[in-house]
Design an enzyme around this catalytic site. Structure first.
Site, PDB file in Angstrom:
ATOM      1  N   GLU A 110       0.854  -1.187   0.000  1.00 57.83           N
ATOM      2  CA  GLU A 110       0.000   0.000   0.000  1.00 57.83           C
ATOM      3  C   GLU A 110       0.889   1.235   0.000  1.00 57.83           C
ATOM      4  OE1 GLU A 110      -2.285   3.028   0.292  1.00 57.83           O
ATOM      5  OE2 GLU A 110      -3.408   1.130   0.162  1.00 57.83           O
ATOM      6  N   ASP A 142       5.146   2.026  -3.321  1.00 60.05           N
ATOM      7  CA  ASP A 142       4.398   2.206  -4.561  1.00 60.05           C
ATOM      8  C   ASP A 142       4.318   0.853  -5.252  1.00 60.05           C
ATOM      9  OD1 ASP A 142       4.713   4.457  -7.443  1.00 60.05           O
ATOM     10  OD2 ASP A 142       3.477   2.675  -7.106  1.00 60.05           O
ATOM     11  N   ASP A 160      -6.211  -3.875  -5.843  1.00 62.31           N
ATOM     12  CA  ASP A 160      -7.344  -3.163  -5.238  1.00 62.31           C
ATOM     13  C   ASP A 160      -6.945  -1.696  -5.132  1.00 62.31           C
ATOM     14  OD1 ASP A 160      -8.717  -2.915  -1.883  1.00 62.31           O
ATOM     15  OD2 ASP A 160      -9.555  -2.309  -3.830  1.00 62.31           O
ATOM     16  N   SER A 161      -6.986  -1.027  -6.279  1.00 61.49           N
ATOM     17  CA  SER A 161      -6.441   0.337  -6.350  1.00 61.49           C
ATOM     18  C   SER A 161      -7.546   1.381  -6.379  1.00 61.49           C
ATOM     19  CB  SER A 161      -5.646   0.465  -7.651  1.00 61.49           C
ATOM     20  OG  SER A 161      -6.562   0.475  -8.747  1.00 61.49           O
ATOM     21  N   THR A 162      -7.146   2.647  -6.263  1.00 63.11           N
ATOM     22  CA  THR A 162      -8.040   3.761  -6.532  1.00 63.11           C
ATOM     23  C   THR A 162      -8.192   3.869  -8.048  1.00 63.11           C
ATOM     24  OG1 THR A 162      -6.003   5.035  -6.257  1.00 63.11           O
ATOM     25  CG2 THR A 162      -7.566   5.130  -4.452  1.00 63.11           C
ATOM     26  N   ASP A 163      -8.860   4.904  -8.520  1.00 60.41           N
ATOM     27  CA  ASP A 163      -9.073   5.069  -9.961  1.00 60.41           C
ATOM     28  C   ASP A 163      -7.796   5.552 -10.656  1.00 60.41           C
ATOM     29  OD1 ASP A 163     -11.920   5.788  -8.534  1.00 60.41           O
ATOM     30  OD2 ASP A 163     -12.118   4.665 -10.400  1.00 60.41           O
TER      31      ASP A 163
END
Ligand code: SAM
Length: 292
Positions: A110, A142, A160-163
């Site tokens: 993360e 990263d 499981d990332s952000t946009d």
């Protein structure tokens, strides 16, 4: 009486609409080194987490996304022992993955330490069991850098990332997917969150285009998550083992039985198989252009 605050999801401003949620109480709000984070209570959806104005999870519907991002790749693979999560700050997916006793080691990478610390305080339902589990380790880094440098190999990688904006933008690039391929074991599976095709068609189309250059099998499956507005959400699925996606509901049910049939609220063996049957408009987005 003070006017109620409403928090809007600004993700689709460019399309000319916003979802707004009435705020019963703001539980936590801060600007981290990487993004704006707000956690608030909504009467219907419960606890809602937004990062940079985009809904991440709500107490009311989180199980749909968390179960489909975890159990589909793990039951499709069938023998996964070493799993990597990229992103996943709230630990909701980690909690689902650790329900698989066959998993011997789970690593979460993360980028934002503040999200993990925040989750320890505000999402104990996920973080307590996860951080108490010896199989789990959390690395602050990263994801792009990690998959390019790690010497370890994995059976399943869950992104499981952000946009694709801000810190999450790199996680939708060919370089990142090539890095994932580099640290996947033979026949390993990569799954990715790819937005809602009805509103974000390019996300899944671009990712599948990259997958096709890197893997023998490039596909996607779908699920409906009420607060990821716009209909079905697409999850990318890539592997060199073409047989994995063709397992029957009976075979998946047998693997589920062997895994102890732990309780689920959305995922089932039948739905697992059905989730790869795509509506035509999504199929046309992801299917390879017909050779002339
Ligand atoms: N389920 C949510 C969704 O679909 O929008 C995602 C949930 S999770 C909170 C997303 C996590 O990805 C965040 O904690 C964010 O900090 C992390 N993240 C974003 N970019 C990253 C990167 N380049 N490397 C690792 N983690 C990243």
């Amino acid at each position: 009486m003070a006017e109620k605050r409403w928090i809007a999801e600004a993700l689709f401003d460019n399309l000319g609409f916003r979802m707004s949620y009435a705020v019963e109480r703001v539980l936590y709000e801060t600007q981290t080194a990487h993004q704006h984070l707000v956690l608030f209570e909504n009467k219907f959806f419960g606890k809602m987490l937004m990062l940079d104005g985009a809904t991440q999870i709500t107490s009311r519907d989180e199980y749909v996304y968390q179960e489909m991002m975890s159990h589909v790749p793990l039951f499709a693979h069938g023998k996964a022992t070493d799993v990597l999560i990229i992103g996943g700050g709230d630990c909701g997916i980690a909690e689902e993955v650790l329900k698989h006793k066959s998993v011997k080691r789970l690593t979460q990478v993360e980028i934002d330490a503040a999200v993990v610390e925040f989750a320890k305080e505000h999402y104990p339902e996920f973080t307590k069991p996860v951080f108490a589990d010896k199989r789990f380790e959390c690395i602050i880094d990263d994801g792009m850098k990690y998959v390019a440098q790690t010497k370890r190999h994995f059976d399943v990688i869950i992104v499981d990332s952000t946009d694709p904006a801000g810190p999450g933008a790199v996680l939708f690039t060919r370089e990142f997917y090539a890095g994932c391929k580099r640290c996947l074991n033979k026949g390993g599976v990569l799954v990715t969150q790819n937005g809602v095709p009805f509103l974000q068609a390019n996300e899944i189309k671009t990712s599948i285009g990259h997958f096709r250059k890197l893997f023998a099998d490039a596909a996607c499956y779908v699920a409906a998550i009420p607060t990821y507005v716009g209909g079905l959400m697409a999850m990318g699925f890539a592997t060199d083992n073409k047989r994995l996606r063709n397992a029957s509901a009976r075979q998946i049910a047998e693997r589920y039985r062997k895994a102890g049939r732990f309780p689920t609220r959305y995922w089932t063996p039948e739905l697992h198989v059905g989730a790869f049957a795509l509506p035509r408009f999504i199929a046309e987005l992801v299917n390879a252009p017909k050779k002339k």
